[in-house]
Each structure stands twice: as C-alpha cells, then as structure tokens.
Design an enzyme around this catalytic site. Structure first.
Site, PDB file in Angstrom:
ATOM      1  N   SER A  95      38.736  52.695  45.068  1.00 48.00           N
ATOM      2  CA  SER A  95      37.649  53.843  45.516  1.00 48.00           C
ATOM      3  C   SER A  95      38.161  53.965  47.360  1.00 48.00           C
ATOM      4  O   SER A  95      38.637  54.795  47.241  1.00 48.00           O
ATOM      5  CB  SER A  95      36.248  53.297  45.626  1.00 48.00           C
ATOM      6  OG  SER A  95      36.159  52.636  44.445  1.00 48.00           O
TER       7      SER A  95
ATOM      8  N   TYR B 156      53.195  46.739  42.012  1.00 49.63           N
ATOM      9  CA  TYR B 156      52.996  45.855  43.082  1.00 49.63           C
ATOM     10  C   TYR B 156      53.331  45.764  44.226  1.00 49.63           C
ATOM     11  O   TYR B 156      55.169  45.772  44.321  1.00 49.63           O
ATOM     12  CB  TYR B 156      52.889  44.954  42.034  1.00 49.63           C
ATOM     13  CG  TYR B 156      52.209  43.559  43.218  1.00 49.63           C
ATOM     14  CD1 TYR B 156      50.755  43.204  42.517  1.00 49.63           C
ATOM     15  CD2 TYR B 156      52.961  42.329  44.101  1.00 49.63           C
ATOM     16  CE1 TYR B 156      50.323  42.066  42.871  1.00 49.63           C
ATOM     17  CE2 TYR B 156      51.811  41.356  44.695  1.00 49.63           C
ATOM     18  CZ  TYR B 156      50.805  41.640  44.158  1.00 49.63           C
ATOM     19  OH  TYR B 156      49.730  40.507  44.744  1.00 49.63           O
TER      20      TYR B 156
ATOM     21  N   LEU C 255      23.822  38.498  36.283  1.00 51.53           N
ATOM     22  CA  LEU C 255      22.650  39.148  36.356  1.00 51.53           C
ATOM     23  C   LEU C 255      22.467  40.444  35.321  1.00 51.53           C
ATOM     24  O   LEU C 255      21.116  40.654  34.410  1.00 51.53           O
ATOM     25  CB  LEU C 255      20.863  38.289  37.489  1.00 51.53           C
ATOM     26  CG  LEU C 255      20.627  37.805  38.320  1.00 51.53           C
ATOM     27  CD1 LEU C 255      20.038  37.647  39.292  1.00 51.53           C
ATOM     28  CD2 LEU C 255      20.520  36.280  37.174  1.00 51.53           C
TER      29      LEU C 255
ATOM     30  N   HIS D 130       3.512  62.768  42.635  1.00 54.19           N
ATOM     31  CA  HIS D 130       2.156  61.272  42.008  1.00 54.19           C
ATOM     32  C   HIS D 130       2.702  62.184  40.862  1.00 54.19           C
ATOM     33  O   HIS D 130       1.922  63.606  40.289  1.00 54.19           O
ATOM     34  CB  HIS D 130       0.743  62.134  42.187  1.00 54.19           C
ATOM     35  CG  HIS D 130      -0.771  61.042  41.530  1.00 54.19           C
ATOM     36  ND1 HIS D 130      -0.506  59.862  41.896  1.00 54.19           N
ATOM     37  CD2 HIS D 130      -0.728  60.960  40.805  1.00 54.19           C
ATOM     38  CE1 HIS D 130      -1.499  59.275  41.013  1.00 54.19           C
ATOM     39  NE2 HIS D 130      -2.215  60.380  40.483  1.00 54.19           N
TER      40      HIS D 130
END
Length: 631
Positions: free
Chosen positions: A137, A247, A324, A606
C-alpha cells in the site's frame, strides 16, 4: 498557608511548555482576533499543519497568556512557536514564511551522512528519479504520487514463498494476506452470528441451516483479491510507473541488483538499475517461534487466507491483534479454537480494553491458555488437514511449571512480525540492521534515514523513532506517509505525516476501536491527577432480544480519557458491534482537538451504540456504576 499561587503558576508554565513541545507549529490564539485568523489561513495555504488553542474560550486562558508574556515579553496574540522557537505574532510569522525560515525550521537540511563512503556515491545520471522497493500500500501510493509530478519511477515487488509454498500478487500484505481477507472472514463469522440471532427476530430454520463451507469462502475471497492484483498492475501501467515483479538488493549507493528470484539463476540473469532516490517499503512478514517443527508443520496468517483445506481444530499461538482476530473468525465459522498466550493480550493497546476482549472471547467459547509457550510441534498424521501435536510449557498461578501437549489439526503462529529488509544487503550502503528490533530501519519523522538519498515508509520503520504509543503498522498510515513523502521530494510541500490520533480498529468478535492515548500511556505522560476517565457499559439494542447473546450482551463498553486542564479528549476507546465504523467518525474530531464539552454538545443518533460516547457522565474516579440503564 501553602503557596497556592506559585503552584498554579508552575502548572500553567508546564502546560505552556507542553503545548510548545508537542506541536511543531503551535499558535496561542483568540477566536475573535483577525490577525489570528489571517496567519492560520496563510499556514493552511502553505499546507503547513498547526495546532492552536483559543485562549478566550478556556477557563485558564488568562493564566496561559500571563505565562506567555513572562516567557516571550509579547502581550498580543497570535503568539506562535515553530519547532519550540518563538517566532512572534502575525507579521513576524508571515515574514518568516516569505523568507523561508519556517520551511527551514520544519525541514532542516540533512546532516552529512555518516554512512560508508563508496566509490559511486554520486552518479552523473540515474535510470530513475525514484525506485520504490515494495509493492504494498505505501510503496504503490508513493510511486504513483511521484509519477504525478512527472518523475520517472520504478516499483520492484517480489513475494518470497512461505515455508509451505504460499505466495501472492501485487498489493502487499493488506490486500493479499491482511486487512482485506481478514475483514471478509470476520464478516463471514458475523453472518453466522446473525443466523443465530434470526430465531428471536422471527426467522424460521436459518439456525438449522447454519453450515459453513471453507472452500467456497476461500474461493470467493481469492477471486476478489486477484481482481485487485490486476487493477493495481493496470493502474501502474496507465500512470506510467515501471513495475518489475523482481527482487532488488543493494549493490552500492543508488544502485540495485534486480532479479526474478532471491538467488540469481545459473545463467546469471539479473540486471542493475540506479535511482537518484530510493524508498524502502518492503513491509513485514510473520515470525516463527524457532522451535522444532514450526516451519515444517505450522502456518501463519500468510497462509491462512488462501488455505485450500479446512483448518479444523486450530491452536493459535500468540496474543497480538492478528492472533485474536484469526481466533475470533475461526470460532465464528464453527471451528474449535484454542489460544496460547505467553504474557498479555494486545501488547501496546489499552489493557482494560484488551482484558474485556479476552473476557468476551472466553464467554463465547474460545479457550485461552495463559502463561503458555510452545516448545515442539510434531505431525501425528499426514493430511489436509493432518493431525498435529503441539508440546508446550505452562507456568501455573502457583508458580509451578508444567509441560504437556495438545492435539489439533492446524497450528497458526501469530507472535509478531519482522521487516523484510534482511535480504536487501543494506550493509553495502552502510546500514547495519539488527534482529533485536525485527530488522527495522531507523528513520526521522519525515521518513529519511542517515543516508541522504534513502527513505523508508510503512511497517519496516523502527517504532522507536516514531511517537510512542501510536499505531504505525496500518495501511492508511503507510499510504499517507508515502504520498506525503513523494510530495516533499518532488513538489513544493513541507507537510509531514502526523502519527498522533490515528484511528485503528481490532476486528475481534466484538470490535475494538481506539484513537489517541491508552489509559496506561495517559497516566504515565500526564499523571493520574491530571486526567479524568468517563466510561459506560451498554447493551447494543440489536442484541437486547437475542437469547444466545445473554452472557455477552452487557460487555459493550466505551471510555473517553480527558486532560483536566484543557478538557481535551486525549484517548477514545469503544468496544461494540461496528466499532470500526464508529471510530472512524470520531477521528476527525479527535484530530481537531475535540474537548469533552464538544462531545457533550454533540447530539447522538438514537438508537445507536455510537450515541453512548456523546452522553458519558460517570467517571472512574467517582466509583459509581458504569452500567447504563434504559433508553
């Protein structure tokens, strides 16, 4: 009687110094002053970022102005400091802008490089104005921005296969093995939860039909990723950026050897190219724990998102956000998951929020083994998946250390990352990178290095040279840093990346969004007596009627960390469904220096989770319950 006046004056002096030290361009202003408005507009036109406070709107404004008079002998506003140097008022700052003094202060000349002097340190001509090593990126953003200024630009991108042979296309970690597939798999898990919610919402038989097909999910995600790879290649070509799927490694100053593999083939098919400026944007790759069998039988996130077979029962080793998140979506699509945690969850993040995430994940059925480190991985049965046995060492609460093992189908290592710089041969240009800091490159705040023509952006930057406690390894950070770097190198810009108040989200089963200081960092920097923490526990309305969420419906939580002296919100934290979308909206306000009063005067929408952040009234210091009742 205690010397209250002297104490107050010292506190005000400290506050003034803090403002000056923390902001490259600091304006002490008054909202009604036309000269203050004039200089702010001039700085905006010059694309120079600044931070200002309006003394007439602050309770301590008069005290701050008195402290400024004592410090500078200037009785008027605006009172302006740049890089901790007193510039003066509007006229003096405009003169400094015109003379170039402001630019010189914000972008001081490079000190003489202390790198190894090489024979071809300066070349008569170069193949490219800019070479970017890395097609992720940040690298792509930097290269395209440089090309927009008419520069000749080359991007080198090469993906070294993982130990089990996984590789991918142009676009870097985010597109191929990071943000994009992670968010899509997180969404797959959420859809499974919605199916469980369906019965309480009157839908019949959705829960009974809840079956997940791993292969179909992978196929859909990979087809989308390949379309992005293609779009990136086309975009480079259309903009005139030279792209080489090769590379690069340093040969000498400004000079790279380019080949289509890490080891030049027997025919010696490689070439050398030169760049007047070179940007290293190689990102990072997951680390392995260096135990027997880790690379032979284990995988990392580099493999998971394109894994051709169902992983089955999975042990996730690590407690990072990657660990996680992966554990969360694997559980959400119906796989058995166990997490091995060496020390704490989400190191570097707010630890109260990390603990709440752990509690939530445990409550929905993810097993955590704390104080546990792997010591050996063996294969019991070959297959896709096969059967593995992970031997581990665990320290019990009593202090006793036991060794045992757990059988599973897949072991996913998510214990951190290392920069992909180790094979660039940077020692040949005088940079000695250390394994201790993950082979990361030390840079200044404007991405320059000790070598005048070499720059670095993105995940390969050493965290120690960046603001403490701020998220750095983020795609939008790399993109903006790359674009701003190109503008400074090839345009008339002096604008630098601002790493403070960058919003981020961890896409665990209950999402966690954060901006600014963690509670630990705020306490350390400002002192407990100088901050107030407002918090609330709440129930997302959409969860309130879902019986299967009974154990977790009260686990959503938010808090604002406020600097008492200025009322400025310096830390924003929310744990809730759609926390990423919530957090992004508040990021602008945080960047503009929003105060707690600003949050209080914002009318909430709300009923939403986000509105809870605009109604916070209970403080931690009060000891009152943070549980919200009613509408």
């Amino acid at each position: 009687m205690p010397p209250t006046k002297d104490v107050d004056e010292k506190a005000t002096d400290h506050l003034v110094e803090k403002y000056i030290e923390e902001n490259d361009v600091m304006i002490f202003s008054k909202s009604w002053c036309p000269y203050c408005t004039k200089i702010k507009n001039a700085l905006k036109s010059a694309k120079i970022e600044f931070y200002s406070i309006e003394l007439d709107k602050m309770a301590e404004g008069d005290d701050i102005q008195e402290a400024l008079i004592k410090k500078t002998e200037q009785e008027t506003v605006p009172n302006i400091f740049i890089k901790q140097q007193h510039i003066g008022g509007c006229d003096k700052t405009l003169a400094a802008l015109k003379s170039g003094r402001v630019a010189a202060l914000l972008s001081p000349p490079e000190p003489e490089a202390k790198h190894q002097k090489l024979e071809d340190d300066a070349l008569d001509s170069y193949d490219y104005d800019l070479i970017v090593i890395g097609g992720g990126s940040g690298g792509l953003a930097c290269s395209k921005e440089a090309r927009s200024f008419g520069k000749k630009v080359c991007v080198l991108d090469f993906v070294k296969a993982t130990p089990i042979g996984t590789t991918w296309g142009l676009g870097g970690t985010c597109v191929n093995v990071g943000c994009i597939p992670k968010k899509l798999m997180h969404q797959a898990a959420l859809i499974g939860e919605y199916a469980q919610d369906a019965t309480d919402y009157g839908w019949a038989q959705l829960e009974q039909a809840r079956q997940h097909n791993w292969s179909k999910m992978i196929e859909s995600i990979q087809m989308y990723i390949r379309s992005l790879n293609f779009k990136y290649r086309v975009d480079l070509r259309s903009k005139g950026v030279v792209y080489e799927n090769s590379y690069g490694e340093f040969v000498s100053s400004h000079r790279l050897k380019v080949c289509a593999c890490l080891i030049t083939d027997k025919k010696g098919q490689s070439k050398e190219i030169t760049g007047e400026k070179i940007v290293v944007a190689v990102g990072g790759r997951p680390k392995y724990p260096d135990i027997e069998g880790d690379k032979q039988y284990g995988i990392t996130s580099d493999d998971l998102f394109s894994l051709k077979y169902d992983p089955g029962k999975t042990i996730v080793v690590g407690a990072s956000y990657v660990a996680l998140e992966c554990a969360g979506f694997l559980h959400g699509i119906g796989r058995e998951v166990q997490v091995f945690v060496r020390s704490i969850l989400l190191r570097g993040f707010d630890q109260q929020m990390a603990s709440k995430i752990g509690d939530y994940m445990s409550a929905i059925g993810i097993k955590f083994s704390h104080q546990t480190v792997p010591i050996r991985l063996e294969c019991l049965e070959e297959g896709k998946p096969g059967k593995l046995r992970l031997h581990y060492r665990q320290t019990l609460e009593s202090g006793e250390v036991k060794e045992s093992y757990e059988d599973c189908n897949t072991v996913l290592f998510a214990i951190g990352r290392e920069a992909c710089t180790n094979e660039l041969h940077m020692d040949k240009i005088g940079l000695d990178l250390k394994k201790a800091n993950g082979y990361k490159i030390k840079t200044r705040e404007e991405q320059s290095t000790q070598i005048p023509w070499l720059y670095a952006i993105g995940d390969c930057i050493d965290d120690d040279t960046m603001p403490p406690g701020q998220p750095l390894e983020l795609t939008p950070v790399a993109i903006q840093a790359g674009q701003l770097l190109a503008r400074r190198l090839f345009s008339n810009s002096s604008l630098k990346m601002n790493y403070y108040n960058v919003a981020t989200t961890v896409f665990t089963p209950i999402e966690y969004g954060a901006i600014g200081y963690s509670e630990e960092d705020a306490l350390s920097k400002f002192g407990e007596e100088n901050i107030e923490i407002f918090h609330s526990e709440f129930v997302p309305l959409e969860w309130s009627i879902c019986h299967h969420r009974e154990q977790v419906k009260n686990m959503s939580y938010c808090k604002l960390i406020v600097e008492k002296k200025t009322d400025r919100v310096i830390g924003f934290h929310v744990l809730a469904p759609n926390a990423g979308e919530i957090t992004q909206g508040y990021a602008v306000g945080m960047r503009l220096g929003a105060t707690k009063a600003d949050f209080d005067m914002t009318v909430g929408i709300h009923p939403t989770c986000s509105e809870n952040i605009t109604t916070l009234s209970v403080t931690k210091s009060s000891g009152e319950s943070a549980t919200q009742e009613g509408c």
